[in-house]
Design an enzyme around this catalytic site. Structure first.
Site, mmCIF file in Angstrom:
data_model
loop_
_atom_site.group_PDB
_atom_site.id
_atom_site.type_symbol
_atom_site.label_atom_id
_atom_site.label_comp_id
_atom_site.label_asym_id
_atom_site.label_seq_id
_atom_site.Cartn_x
_atom_site.Cartn_y
_atom_site.Cartn_z
ATOM 1 N N ASP A 11 0.844 -0.979 -0.783
ATOM 2 C CA ASP A 11 0.186 -0.117 -0.056
ATOM 3 C C ASP A 11 0.688 0.992 -0.235
ATOM 4 O OD1 ASP A 11 -2.769 0.359 0.801
ATOM 5 O OD2 ASP A 11 -1.744 2.145 1.717
ATOM 6 N N TYR A 32 3.259 9.789 -0.527
ATOM 7 C CA TYR A 32 4.260 9.533 -0.097
ATOM 8 C C TYR A 32 6.173 8.964 -0.789
ATOM 9 C CZ TYR A 32 0.646 6.880 2.040
ATOM 10 O OH TYR A 32 -0.370 6.348 3.066
ATOM 11 N N LYS A 38 -2.526 5.669 -4.193
ATOM 12 C CA LYS A 38 -4.103 6.776 -3.594
ATOM 13 C C LYS A 38 -3.204 8.346 -5.153
ATOM 14 C CE LYS A 38 -3.699 5.278 0.565
ATOM 15 N NZ LYS A 38 -2.140 4.435 0.869
ATOM 16 N N HIS A 93 -7.743 10.031 -2.181
ATOM 17 C CA HIS A 93 -6.983 9.123 -1.055
ATOM 18 C C HIS A 93 -8.114 9.673 0.008
ATOM 19 C CE1 HIS A 93 -2.328 9.047 0.693
ATOM 20 N NE2 HIS A 93 -2.903 9.074 2.136
HETATM 21 P P1 NDP Z 1 0.557 1.677 11.512
HETATM 22 O O1 NDP Z 1 -0.337 1.874 12.911
HETATM 23 O O2 NDP Z 1 1.240 0.142 10.979
HETATM 24 O O3 NDP Z 1 2.447 1.750 12.740
HETATM 25 C C1 NDP Z 1 3.584 2.167 12.402
HETATM 26 C C2 NDP Z 1 4.376 2.424 13.687
HETATM 27 O O4 NDP Z 1 4.820 1.269 14.571
HETATM 28 C C3 NDP Z 1 5.638 2.526 13.093
HETATM 29 O O5 NDP Z 1 6.396 3.099 13.731
HETATM 30 C C4 NDP Z 1 6.477 1.453 13.084
HETATM 31 O O6 NDP Z 1 8.214 1.821 14.001
HETATM 32 C C5 NDP Z 1 5.771 0.857 14.535
HETATM 33 N N1 NDP Z 1 5.579 -0.619 14.153
HETATM 34 C C6 NDP Z 1 5.697 -2.043 13.107
HETATM 35 N N2 NDP Z 1 5.566 -2.842 14.055
HETATM 36 C C7 NDP Z 1 5.209 -3.020 15.288
HETATM 37 C C8 NDP Z 1 5.617 -3.760 16.113
HETATM 38 N N3 NDP Z 1 5.502 -5.290 15.607
HETATM 39 N N4 NDP Z 1 6.052 -3.589 17.239
HETATM 40 C C9 NDP Z 1 6.482 -2.493 17.558
HETATM 41 N N5 NDP Z 1 6.652 -1.247 16.882
HETATM 42 C C10 NDP Z 1 5.783 -1.904 15.550
HETATM 43 O O7 NDP Z 1 0.481 2.916 10.972
HETATM 44 P P2 NDP Z 1 1.187 3.752 9.277
HETATM 45 O O8 NDP Z 1 0.640 4.977 9.154
HETATM 46 O O9 NDP Z 1 2.535 3.303 8.726
HETATM 47 O O10 NDP Z 1 -0.134 2.202 8.619
HETATM 48 C C11 NDP Z 1 0.178 1.503 8.243
HETATM 49 C C12 NDP Z 1 -0.517 2.044 6.827
HETATM 50 O O11 NDP Z 1 -1.950 2.444 6.199
HETATM 51 C C13 NDP Z 1 0.268 2.710 5.985
HETATM 52 O O12 NDP Z 1 2.164 2.545 5.314
HETATM 53 C C14 NDP Z 1 0.318 3.400 4.899
HETATM 54 O O13 NDP Z 1 0.191 2.925 3.905
HETATM 55 C C15 NDP Z 1 -1.249 3.082 5.096
HETATM 56 N N6 NDP Z 1 -1.627 4.647 5.805
HETATM 57 C C16 NDP Z 1 -3.223 5.136 5.144
HETATM 58 C C17 NDP Z 1 -3.590 6.069 5.578
HETATM 59 C C18 NDP Z 1 -4.657 7.139 4.363
HETATM 60 O O14 NDP Z 1 -4.580 8.685 4.960
HETATM 61 N N7 NDP Z 1 -5.100 6.433 3.610
HETATM 62 C C19 NDP Z 1 -2.488 7.514 6.199
HETATM 63 C C20 NDP Z 1 -1.975 6.729 7.407
HETATM 64 C C21 NDP Z 1 -1.121 5.891 6.432
HETATM 65 P P3 NDP Z 1 9.149 0.876 13.094
HETATM 66 O O15 NDP Z 1 9.063 1.424 11.351
HETATM 67 O O16 NDP Z 1 10.040 1.521 13.624
HETATM 68 O O17 NDP Z 1 9.305 -0.462 12.657
#
Ligand code: NDP
Length: 277
Positions: free
Chosen positions: A47, A52, A77, A110
């Protein structure tokens, strides 16, 4: 229980892997390495989004992987400032080129960006892109009930998904129920609460993690899958990518799911859809 990623059938007949990998806030220069790691862990659903700035890196990783296109599911998006008709066509062409693909599996608006009042016009452009076959499925993101109901009333194609902020502490029941009633699947962004809310410390999460020999993050991802949500947790770290993917060999009990669902309490951790224009 099977260890393959479950798929959901969308309202247009296409299938989507319920577990994928998101690349929000993945640095463009790091994206190829990170997506290559994610593919090697086993993720096949990626995704991304034009905003981005990392579609090129995603495309490079996909091309280098040698994985057959038919096994991949790629979402991107349309950003708010490209909403419209010709601007949406142009933005889509640019995304496809950066991704190095002939088609995307899913193209989303988006944000509704209601102050600009162009999401109906943009959706009609997406309908044409869909007709051309270059976006197999089309959907929306961050739409609330008023945006969805207007879209359904004024356009022809029902979105296959609505991608919204959703995690145990913020479940958006109103929009989720409305979407499901109209055959629109829910994609949960920020499935782990983006690390902004201490979901991992919640007692019910910790107790379930202990009971199943899993981590709190795995319990939350499993909760999403059992709730019927499509999720794509993001991690820059290969071992956390693997951890987040290793959620297919256990099942939460009904009471564990209910206890985690009862964590609804904090509201959104990110922006309100009416305020992102
Ligand atoms: P998430 O809820 O997936 O959280 C990501 C965070 O959690 C990062 O800081 C990561 O750190 C940490 N993390 C991941 N796995 C673990 C784990 N197993 N243990 C502890 N910490 C962990 O947030 P996102 O905002 O990234 O949401 C996921 C996806 O949703 C995005 O990447 C994007 O594709 C989509 N999205 C869409 C939006 C929209 O407006 N349509 C807005 C926001 C997101 P680290 O990288 O250091 O592991």
């Amino acid at each position: 229980m099977t260890n393959t990623v479950p798929t959901l059938t969308l309202n247009d007949g296409h299938t989507i892997p319920q577990l994928g990998f998101g690349v929000f806030k993945v640095e463009p220069t790091e994206t190829t390495r990170i997506v290559t790691d994610a593919l090697s862990v086993g993720y096949r659903h990626i995704d991304t989004a034009a905003i981005y700035g990392n579609e090129q890196g995603v495309g490079d990783a996909l091309a280098a992987s040698g994985i057959d296109r038919s096994e991949l599911f790629v979402t991107t998006k349309l950003w708010n400032d490209r909403q419209g008709t010709q601007s949406a066509f142009d933005a889509f062409d640019e995304s496809l080129e950066k991704l190095g693909l002939d088609y995307v599996d899913l193209y989303l608006i988006h944000w509704p960006a209601p102050a600009n009042d162009r999401y109906i016009e943009s959706w009609k452009a997406l309908e044409q892109i869909h007709d051309s076959g270059r976006a197999r499925s089309i959907g929306v993101s961050n739409f609330l009930v008023p945006h969805l109901s207007r879209l359904l009333a004024e356009t022809d194609v029902v979105p296959v998904v609505n991608q919204i902020e959703l995690h145990p502490a913020h479940q958006q029941p109103e929009v989720t129920e409305y979407a499901r009633r109209h055959g629109i699947a829910i994609e949960a962004w920020g499935p782990l609460g983006q690390g902004k809310y201490p979901l991992f410390d919640e007692t019910v999460v910790a107790v379930a993690a202990e009971a199943h020999g899993k981590s709190p993050a795995q319990v939350i991802i499993r909760w999403h899958l059992q709730m019927g949500n499509i999720v794509f947790p993001k991690s820059n770290n290969r071992s956390r990518m693997a951890e987040n993917f290793d959620v297919l060999d256990f099942e939460l009990s009904k009471s564990e799911v209910a206890a985690i669902s009862a964590l609804e309490r904090v509201g959104r951790v990110s922006a309100h859809p009416n305020e992102v224009n």
